[in-house]
Design a protein around this motif. Sequence first.
Motif, mmCIF file in Angstrom:
data_model
loop_
_atom_site.group_PDB
_atom_site.id
_atom_site.type_symbol
_atom_site.label_atom_id
_atom_site.label_comp_id
_atom_site.label_asym_id
_atom_site.label_seq_id
_atom_site.Cartn_x
_atom_site.Cartn_y
_atom_site.Cartn_z
ATOM 1 N N LEU A 1 -113.949 -22.522 20.779
ATOM 2 C CA LEU A 1 -113.617 -23.837 21.180
ATOM 3 C C LEU A 1 -113.078 -24.186 19.885
ATOM 4 C CD1 LEU A 1 -117.164 -24.989 22.375
ATOM 5 C CD2 LEU A 1 -115.790 -23.772 23.551
ATOM 6 N N VAL A 2 -111.533 -24.305 20.330
ATOM 7 C CA VAL A 2 -110.853 -25.172 19.220
ATOM 8 C C VAL A 2 -110.391 -26.418 19.607
ATOM 9 C CG1 VAL A 2 -108.411 -24.399 17.767
ATOM 10 C CG2 VAL A 2 -109.583 -22.607 19.159
ATOM 11 N N GLU A 3 -110.663 -26.996 18.248
ATOM 12 C CA GLU A 3 -110.279 -28.536 18.158
ATOM 13 C C GLU A 3 -108.598 -28.463 18.747
ATOM 14 O OE1 GLU A 3 -110.819 -32.918 15.062
ATOM 15 O OE2 GLU A 3 -111.750 -30.368 14.373
ATOM 16 N N THR A 4 -107.963 -29.093 19.378
ATOM 17 C CA THR A 4 -107.062 -29.580 20.148
ATOM 18 C C THR A 4 -106.395 -31.193 19.525
ATOM 19 O OG1 THR A 4 -107.050 -29.309 22.039
ATOM 20 C CG2 THR A 4 -107.030 -27.479 20.437
ATOM 21 N N GLU A 5 -105.604 -31.738 20.069
ATOM 22 C CA GLU A 5 -105.003 -32.680 20.442
ATOM 23 C C GLU A 5 -106.078 -32.960 22.219
ATOM 24 O OE1 GLU A 5 -101.028 -30.331 21.018
ATOM 25 O OE2 GLU A 5 -103.016 -30.682 20.134
ATOM 26 N N GLY A 6 -105.853 -31.902 22.694
ATOM 27 C CA GLY A 6 -106.450 -32.111 24.273
ATOM 28 C C GLY A 6 -108.218 -31.790 24.360
ATOM 29 N N ALA B 1 -122.426 -28.504 18.597
ATOM 30 C CA ALA B 1 -124.210 -27.641 17.929
ATOM 31 C C ALA B 1 -124.617 -26.248 19.176
ATOM 32 C CB ALA B 1 -124.718 -28.669 18.114
ATOM 33 N N THR B 2 -123.828 -26.302 19.622
ATOM 34 C CA THR B 2 -123.948 -24.934 20.595
ATOM 35 C C THR B 2 -122.925 -23.366 19.548
ATOM 36 O OG1 THR B 2 -121.559 -24.623 22.256
ATOM 37 C CG2 THR B 2 -124.254 -25.900 22.660
ATOM 38 N N ILE B 3 -121.793 -23.924 18.542
ATOM 39 C CA ILE B 3 -121.519 -23.078 18.195
ATOM 40 C C ILE B 3 -122.451 -22.749 16.839
ATOM 41 C CG2 ILE B 3 -119.367 -22.398 16.675
ATOM 42 C CD1 ILE B 3 -118.292 -24.738 18.613
ATOM 43 N N PRO B 4 -122.522 -21.637 16.366
ATOM 44 C CA PRO B 4 -123.675 -21.353 15.473
ATOM 45 C C PRO B 4 -123.101 -21.815 14.572
ATOM 46 C CG PRO B 4 -123.827 -18.996 16.677
ATOM 47 C CD PRO B 4 -122.841 -20.440 17.664
ATOM 48 N N ARG B 5 -121.608 -22.344 13.889
ATOM 49 C CA ARG B 5 -121.215 -22.773 12.403
ATOM 50 C C ARG B 5 -121.134 -24.333 12.907
ATOM 51 N NH1 ARG B 5 -116.252 -22.415 10.826
ATOM 52 N NH2 ARG B 5 -116.833 -22.721 8.763
ATOM 53 N N GLY B 6 -121.504 -24.631 13.485
ATOM 54 C CA GLY B 6 -121.276 -25.798 14.319
ATOM 55 C C GLY B 6 -120.192 -26.685 13.983
ATOM 56 N N SER C 1 -104.647 -1.982 15.311
ATOM 57 C CA SER C 1 -104.749 -1.678 16.537
ATOM 58 C C SER C 1 -105.609 -0.989 17.224
ATOM 59 C CB SER C 1 -103.095 -0.402 16.531
ATOM 60 O OG SER C 1 -102.518 -0.644 17.185
ATOM 61 N N GLY C 2 -105.769 -1.798 18.137
ATOM 62 C CA GLY C 2 -106.589 -2.243 20.056
ATOM 63 C C GLY C 2 -108.013 -2.783 19.007
ATOM 64 N N ALA C 3 -107.686 -4.005 18.680
ATOM 65 C CA ALA C 3 -109.090 -4.387 17.892
ATOM 66 C C ALA C 3 -108.411 -5.712 18.542
ATOM 67 C CB ALA C 3 -109.161 -4.707 15.749
ATOM 68 N N VAL C 4 -109.955 -6.632 18.622
ATOM 69 C CA VAL C 4 -110.200 -8.482 19.548
ATOM 70 C C VAL C 4 -110.893 -8.362 18.124
ATOM 71 C CG1 VAL C 4 -111.249 -9.240 20.586
ATOM 72 C CG2 VAL C 4 -110.371 -6.973 21.359
ATOM 73 N N LEU C 5 -110.433 -9.149 17.845
ATOM 74 C CA LEU C 5 -110.779 -10.265 16.434
ATOM 75 C C LEU C 5 -111.214 -11.479 17.222
ATOM 76 C CD1 LEU C 5 -111.424 -10.229 13.388
ATOM 77 C CD2 LEU C 5 -109.212 -11.431 13.293
ATOM 78 N N ASN C 6 -112.622 -11.860 17.320
ATOM 79 C CA ASN C 6 -113.648 -12.652 17.594
ATOM 80 C C ASN C 6 -112.899 -14.034 16.464
ATOM 81 O OD1 ASN C 6 -114.445 -11.229 19.771
ATOM 82 N ND2 ASN C 6 -116.566 -11.088 18.400
ATOM 83 N N VAL C 7 -112.709 -15.216 16.648
ATOM 84 C CA VAL C 7 -113.086 -16.308 15.580
ATOM 85 C C VAL C 7 -113.316 -17.459 16.990
ATOM 86 C CG1 VAL C 7 -111.169 -17.785 14.291
ATOM 87 C CG2 VAL C 7 -110.957 -15.493 15.315
ATOM 88 N N ASP C 8 -114.120 -17.459 16.730
ATOM 89 C CA ASP C 8 -115.276 -18.495 17.085
ATOM 90 C C ASP C 8 -116.548 -18.418 16.638
ATOM 91 O OD1 ASP C 8 -117.300 -15.904 17.299
ATOM 92 O OD2 ASP C 8 -116.707 -15.252 18.777
ATOM 93 N N GLY C 9 -116.605 -18.097 15.341
ATOM 94 C CA GLY C 9 -117.967 -19.113 14.531
ATOM 95 C C GLY C 9 -119.523 -18.664 15.288
ATOM 96 N N GLY C 10 -119.038 -17.520 15.424
ATOM 97 C CA GLY C 10 -120.314 -16.904 16.036
ATOM 98 C C GLY C 10 -120.932 -16.785 17.219
ATOM 99 N N GLY C 11 -119.806 -17.133 17.917
ATOM 100 C CA GLY C 11 -120.390 -17.061 19.303
ATOM 101 C C GLY C 11 -120.405 -17.878 20.346
ATOM 102 N N GLU C 12 -122.168 -17.974 20.702
ATOM 103 C CA GLU C 12 -122.488 -18.819 21.036
ATOM 104 C C GLU C 12 -124.312 -18.805 20.986
ATOM 105 O OE1 GLU C 12 -120.626 -20.385 25.079
ATOM 106 O OE2 GLU C 12 -120.915 -18.297 25.113
ATOM 107 N N TRP C 13 -124.852 -20.540 21.063
ATOM 108 C CA TRP C 13 -126.849 -20.592 20.947
ATOM 109 C C TRP C 13 -127.371 -19.592 22.135
ATOM 110 C CZ3 TRP C 13 -129.337 -20.411 16.489
ATOM 111 C CH2 TRP C 13 -129.536 -20.908 15.299
ATOM 112 N N PRO C 14 -127.809 -18.318 21.750
ATOM 113 C CA PRO C 14 -128.269 -17.684 22.887
ATOM 114 C C PRO C 14 -129.301 -18.972 23.872
ATOM 115 C CG PRO C 14 -128.175 -16.064 21.473
ATOM 116 C CD PRO C 14 -128.704 -17.671 21.015
ATOM 117 N N ALA C 15 -129.263 -19.350 25.505
ATOM 118 C CA ALA C 15 -129.962 -20.723 25.687
ATOM 119 C C ALA C 15 -131.330 -20.584 26.089
ATOM 120 C CB ALA C 15 -129.424 -20.354 26.963
#
Length: 265
Positions: free
Chosen positions: A183-188, A204-209, A233-247
């Motif tokens: 999740l990214v903070e934008t004007e929208g 708060a559902t993001i580990p980094r908060g 090359s061929g990598a997928v770099l996650n920029v997600d603050g740790g993903g999501e807290w498991p429900a």
Amino acid sequence: MALEIDLSGRVVLVTGGARGVGAGIVRTFQEAGAVVEICGRTSPGPGGEGPEPRFSQVDVREEEQVRRWVDEVAQRHGRIDVAVNNAGGGPFAGFASASPRFHRRITDLNFLSAVFVSQFVFPVMNAREEGGSVVNITSISARRPSPGTAVYGAAKAALESLTRSLAVEWAPRVRVNAVSCGLVETEGSADHYGDSEQQARVAATIPRGVFAKPQEVGAACVLLASPLASHISGAVLNVDGGGEWPAFLQHAPGTERLPGQASAG
């Protein structure tokens, strides 16, 4: 000790670079010294600080428009070093009730646009000894259920698969990687996540908060496009603050003692 990335003299294409995540990517490449060209369907209008990237009106779902844009940029600069396939998105819509035309347009925007850009920049990059770098912007939705945006998630999953395949097919001169955004903070943000109180609950559902900033996505793109990533090359770099807290952690006994979990419940 700060480590600065210098991309002076490099020519970078960013689709959908006028606003949101794309604008953050553009600013970060400009701060690294690159010449940036962007495209979209609507002109961005007057910008903020710093030099304005050159804008071309292009519907990235239309292959001939993409081909002309890439050809024009290559002729103007004599090179293309980096292409960032950022254009994408899609409104919430139930899968069963959405029209076939809607599904097709979501797929075209989030997957085929990157296919067209990548295919047309490849010969330009591959003709130079230095080669080039393609960076695809994908999403956390590619690897977890995406109800309400199912075709968007499926298109991003396809884009990650394409990333891995092209990294092999186009080696050694052209590297292909992806940045997977959370999740990214934008004007929208308010349109997607509600008012400030609702956004705080979502964050708060993001580990980094916190939500990512567009420039943080841009920093990952600059890294992958730079010589520092010459063997990536061929990598997928996650920029997600740790993903999501498991429900389940909201309900399992004892988990409230985990650091940060109190705010995610």
